[in-house]
Each structure stands twice: as C-alpha cells, then as structure tokens.
Design a protein around this motif. Structure first.
Motif, PDB file in Angstrom:
ATOM      1  N   GLN A   1       0.830  -1.211   0.000  1.00 23.93           N
ATOM      2  CA  GLN A   1       0.000   0.000   0.000  1.00 23.93           C
ATOM      3  C   GLN A   1       0.871   1.270   0.000  1.00 23.93           C
ATOM      4  N   GLU A   2       1.888   1.286   0.860  1.00 30.67           N
ATOM      5  CA  GLU A   2       2.755   2.462   0.967  1.00 30.67           C
ATOM      6  C   GLU A   2       3.615   2.611  -0.299  1.00 30.67           C
TER       7      GLU A   2
ATOM      8  N   LYS B   1       1.450   4.214  -2.852  1.00 29.36           N
ATOM      9  CA  LYS B   1       1.239   5.623  -2.503  1.00 29.36           C
ATOM     10  C   LYS B   1       2.470   6.461  -2.897  1.00 29.36           C
ATOM     11  N   GLN B   2       3.644   5.966  -2.527  1.00 29.43           N
ATOM     12  CA  GLN B   2       4.865   6.726  -2.837  1.00 29.43           C
ATOM     13  C   GLN B   2       5.121   6.793  -4.347  1.00 29.43           C
TER      14      GLN B   2
ATOM     15  N   GLN C   1       3.022   9.500  -5.657  1.00 27.91           N
ATOM     16  CA  GLN C   1       3.566  10.811  -5.248  1.00 27.91           C
ATOM     17  C   GLN C   1       4.760  11.185  -6.118  1.00 27.91           C
TER      18      GLN C   1
END
Ligand code: ATP
Length: 202
Positions: free
Chosen positions: A93-94, A97-98, A101
C-alpha cells in the motif's frame, strides 16, 4: 514512465546506487525503508502486530522489538508467515502511494528498490527493466561484517536465504558491477541513468 526494479544481494550496494539515481532525479521507492517505517513507533503495522503477537513485541518507544521478533520467527515459519501477512499488504500500500507521489512530482522514471525482488515472485511482472547490483560474494560478506558488526557465519546464513548471484544476473537487463571504488560506481550509475532516460524517449 519506465518502472525500474533494482535488486542485489545483501551489501551489494543497492542503497549506494539508488541514492545516486535519486540525486539524478529518479523517483526512488525503497521497500526496505518502507518496511522499517511501518514498524517504527506509530507505524501502521504496530497495532496489528501488538494484537497478533502481544505487547511483548513492542518496545518502550512503541516500535517493533526487532531482536525479539527475529528470535521468534527464526525457527517458527508460522510466526514468520503471520508477520508477513501483516506487513506485506502495508508495504504494498505504501509503495503504491509513494509511486503515485513520485510520479505526480514529475520524476522521469521510478526505481523500486526490492532486496528480494526475484524471491518474491510478483515483482518481476510489474517492472519494465531490472537493474542488478552485483559484486563477488566475498565482497558482500566483508562489507556486511563491517557495516553491521556481524560474524561471518551470520552473514553467510543470510546469503543462503537469498537468490544466487547467477540467478540474479540471469534476470538482469542492466548490471552495475560494484567491486571497485565508489567513484567507479557513481560513473556506472550516471551511465545507467542516461540509458533509462533513452528508454523513456523511445
Ligand atoms: P543491504 O541489502 O544490506 O541493505 P545494500 O545492497 O543496500 O545493502 P549498501 O548499503 O549500499 O548495500 O552497501 C553496503 C555497504 O558497503 C555500505 O556500508 C556501503 O557504504 C559500502 N559500499 C557499497 N559500495 C561500496 C564501494 N564500491 N566501495 C566501498 N564501500 C562500498
């Protein structure tokens, strides 16, 4: 946007390579860093780990007690599996997300640093190119003994859990040979950056 996987055995120099790619403008997403973030104090994995394993595995600062957890999972595959079933989805998940970004921040390409990229199976299908950081096993052992203050036997044990050098090289689109000086490494990484930017144009 090219999606680049970056892997290599322990101590091969993945961080040194990804640091330089980051300086050159690449969007670097390091799954090892993410694994540490989610198990640091207030990290997203802390509550589920406390619920599953009990408060003994969380230290006084509220972070995962790595020494205790390492001792638990060492001989207990089911505990290792339970820990991974908590951490892996959160890391995924992270990572996503990154990646978004970095992409929306204008990075020309993304580099996913994944120590066990080949061992984990699914990654190889998600990336466009694989960069392997390579050096002789003896160099890996010397570097990790020095950096982590570990005895040779411990480093050798870790090496046994990782893909072999030949296996990684067989999957590589680009190889960074990191048995020389750090200056030589930086030169190779600069050239690699150019080659990846060419893919982007093509
Ligand atoms: P790990 O898998 O353990 O996270 P890694 O692949 O990210 O390791 P690095 O942390 O980049 O590897 O490098 C391991 C150690 O070796 C570090 O202390 C780093 O400074 C050193 N090192 C890396 N490349 C060189 C080099 N060419 N010359 C001298 N030291 C180096």
């Amino acid at each position: 946007m090219p999606l680049i996987g970056l892997t290599g055995g322990i101590g091969s120099g993945k961080t040194a390579v990804s640091d330089q790619l980051g300086k050159l403008g690449a969007g670097v997403i390091d799954t090892d860093v993410i694994a540490h973030q989610i198990t640091a104090a207030n990290g997203s994995a802390i509550n589920p780990i406390r619920e599953h394993f009990g408060p003994d595995y969380i230290d006084a600062n509220g972070a995962l007690d790595r020494t205790k957890m390492r001792a638990l999972v060492f001989n207990k595959p089911e505990a290792k599996k339970a820990l991974e079933s908590i951490t892996h989805p959160l890391i995924r998940q992270e990572t996503i997300k990154q990646a978004f970004q970095q992409a929306s921040g204008g990075a020309p390409y993304l580099v996913f640093v994944v120590p066990l990229l080949l061992e984990s199976g699914t990654w190889i299908d998600l990336i466009d190119r694989l960069v392997v950081v390579d050096c002789p096993v003896e160099t890996q052992i010397t570097r990790v003994m020095q950096r982590n203050n570990l005895p040779r036997t411990e480093v050798e044990k870790i090496l046994q859990t990782q893909a072999s050098r030949d296996d990684r090289l067989a999957h590589a689109d680009f190889v960074i040979e990191n048995q020389g000086s750090l200056d030589q490494l930086i030169n190779q990484v600069n050239q690699l950056n150019q080659k990846i930017l060419e893919i982007q144009k093509g």
